[in-house]
Design an enzyme around this catalytic site. Structure first.
Site, PDB file in Angstrom:
ATOM      1  N   GLU A 177       0.836  -1.213   0.000  1.00  0.00           N
ATOM      2  CA  GLU A 177       0.000   0.000   0.000  1.00  0.00           C
ATOM      3  C   GLU A 177       0.871   1.263   0.000  1.00  0.00           C
ATOM      4  OE1 GLU A 177      -3.706  -0.162   1.490  1.00  0.00           O
ATOM      5  OE2 GLU A 177      -4.017   2.000   1.348  1.00  0.00           O
ATOM      6  N   ASP A 202      -4.479  -1.002   9.575  1.00  0.00           N
ATOM      7  CA  ASP A 202      -5.444  -1.783   8.799  1.00  0.00           C
ATOM      8  C   ASP A 202      -4.934  -3.182   8.463  1.00  0.00           C
ATOM      9  OD1 ASP A 202      -6.742   0.591   8.925  1.00  0.00           O
ATOM     10  OD2 ASP A 202      -6.450   1.117   6.819  1.00  0.00           O
TER      11      ASP A 202
END
Ligand code: GLA
Length: 389
Positions: free
Chosen positions: A161, A173
């Site tokens: 990410e 997350d």
């Protein structure tokens, strides 16, 4: 074969013909409290949820990765050795990034055909991106013959990410998605990356309500918040050399140097400091089953996110206000990055159905918009299975 393996394996056959030989899944997450604290090395308190992204795959030997998104009805194909981050990330980046991160870590996937079925609403603050990244990292590693620890899967998923999708997200997350535990929330220390699984009392249920406003962590506002905090932290570090991150700061020290920074940086950092304290207090309240205190902390978090961090929006404020007036609601706040997406609501189990109906009605009355209200169950981390003997 579990029912979901069968369903996604069938989708694989429809897409590519023949049979999938591997399947994996990972959940989105709901964050109870501790918002915009992870990149300050603070505490967060999320749970992985039963909204899951499922993937199925069959190895190839030619170094090609071909991935079909069943949600978008689109396909992306690339040679693994040529994967490199592009300045303009898009949906393809979330599918290819995990394989890039695996390759960067020296884990060689020989190639694969993959289908992805996302079960986490996109852009809803429930970490649809972490779910797909974690599922694909776990799948790719298993296909390469590697069994990775959950935290390592999370680390590589976050690397995808940050490095491939160019989103400067914190640690929350991917760790929540990879390391979740059924029936529990995870109190994660984002400095040490150690966590404690805390059981959620069985008489409380987690409900998420979708504002219908879409947000993107990849948008500029998320990075702006980090920059505004970093500007304030320069003043903080000059005054207090022992403070490394906002996590180390006290409200007294911050107040003492208020005049040395902009009002915006001051308010952003005030949120980081007070939210960290609320997060730890919420863990204690949950352990005690103290709904009154938990409710106050959730309200305080939402107010601070709205006024100091400025990541709420009118629709999220309406959802929170409406929820707190409904009988059986212990507390409510926005969850995830904000700017839209979902609220999280802690609700008394025996009032859940009426709560969901009342909230949907109140939201429609006040905004003219429909909301999807979902009960989410705290779930485990990823799983990977071999589909043939
Ligand atoms: C997004 C990011 C997380 C975290 C939250 C806000 O979900 O991906 O790392 O910063 O926003 O708490």
């Amino acid at each position: 074969m579990a029912a979901w393996d069968e369903a996604v394996a069938l989708e694989f056959t429809n897409a590519f013909g023949g049979s999938a030989t591997w399947a994996a899944d990972a959940g989105g997450r709901v964050n109870l409290i501790g918002e915009h604290t992870d990149y300050h090395e603070g505490f967060v308190f999320p749970a992985a949820i039963d909204l899951r992204t499922r993937v199925a795959a069959r190895p190839r030997r030619d170094g090609v990765i071909r991935i079909r998104s069943l949600n978008l009805c689109e396909e992306v194909q690339a040679e693994l050795v040529h994967l490199s981050p592009s300045p303009m990330a898009d949906w393809r980046s979330y599918l290819l990034g995990p394989f890039w991160a695996l390759r960067e870590a020296g884990i060689q996937v020989a190639g694969a055909d993959v289908v992805v079925q996302g079960g986490v609403p996109f852009g809803g603050g429930l970490s649809s991106s972490a779910a797909v990244e974690v599922a694909l990292v776990a799948l790719g590693a298993a296909m390469a013959g590697r069994e990775l620890e959950s935290l390592e899967v999370a680390r590589l998923a976050r690397r995808a990410e940050n490095g491939y999708c160019k989103v400067p997200c914190g640690a929350m997350d991917q760790i929540a998605s990879a390391c979740g535990r059924e029936g529990h929330a995870i109190l994660l220390d984002c400095r040490t990356l150690t966590f404690e699984a805390v059981p959620i009392p069985s008489e409380w249920v987690l409900v998420v309500a979708d504002s219908g406003v879409r947000h993107a962590v990849a948008g500029p506002e998320y990075a702006n918040r980090q920059r505004e905090c970093a500007e304030g932290m320069a003043t903080v570090r000059a005054a207090f050399p022992d403070v490394r991150m906002a996590r180390d700061l006290t409200i007294e020290r911050l107040e003492a140097i208020k005049s040395g920074m902009t009002d915006i940086s001051f308010r952003r950092l005030r949120h980081a400091v007070t939210e960290n304290a609320r997060c730890l207090a919420a863990r204690d309240a949950l352990v005690r089953g103290d709904g009154t205190t938990l409710g106050c902390l959730l309200s305080g978090s939402h107010e601070s996110l709205a006024a100091d961090y400025e990541v709420s929006c009118p629709e999220l404020d309406v959802l929170v206000q409406a929820a707190t007036g409904i009988s059986g609601c212990i507390g409510a706040r926005l969850t995830g990055a904000g700017f839209g997406g979902n609220t999280v609501n802690v609700v008394e189990a025996d009032r859940t159905e009426a709560f969901c109906e009342d909230l949907a009605r109140a939201y429609m009355d006040r905004t003219g918009r429909a909301t999807t209200v979902r009960v989410v169950r705290p779930a485990g981390g990823f799983s990977v299975v071999r589909l043939e003997g």
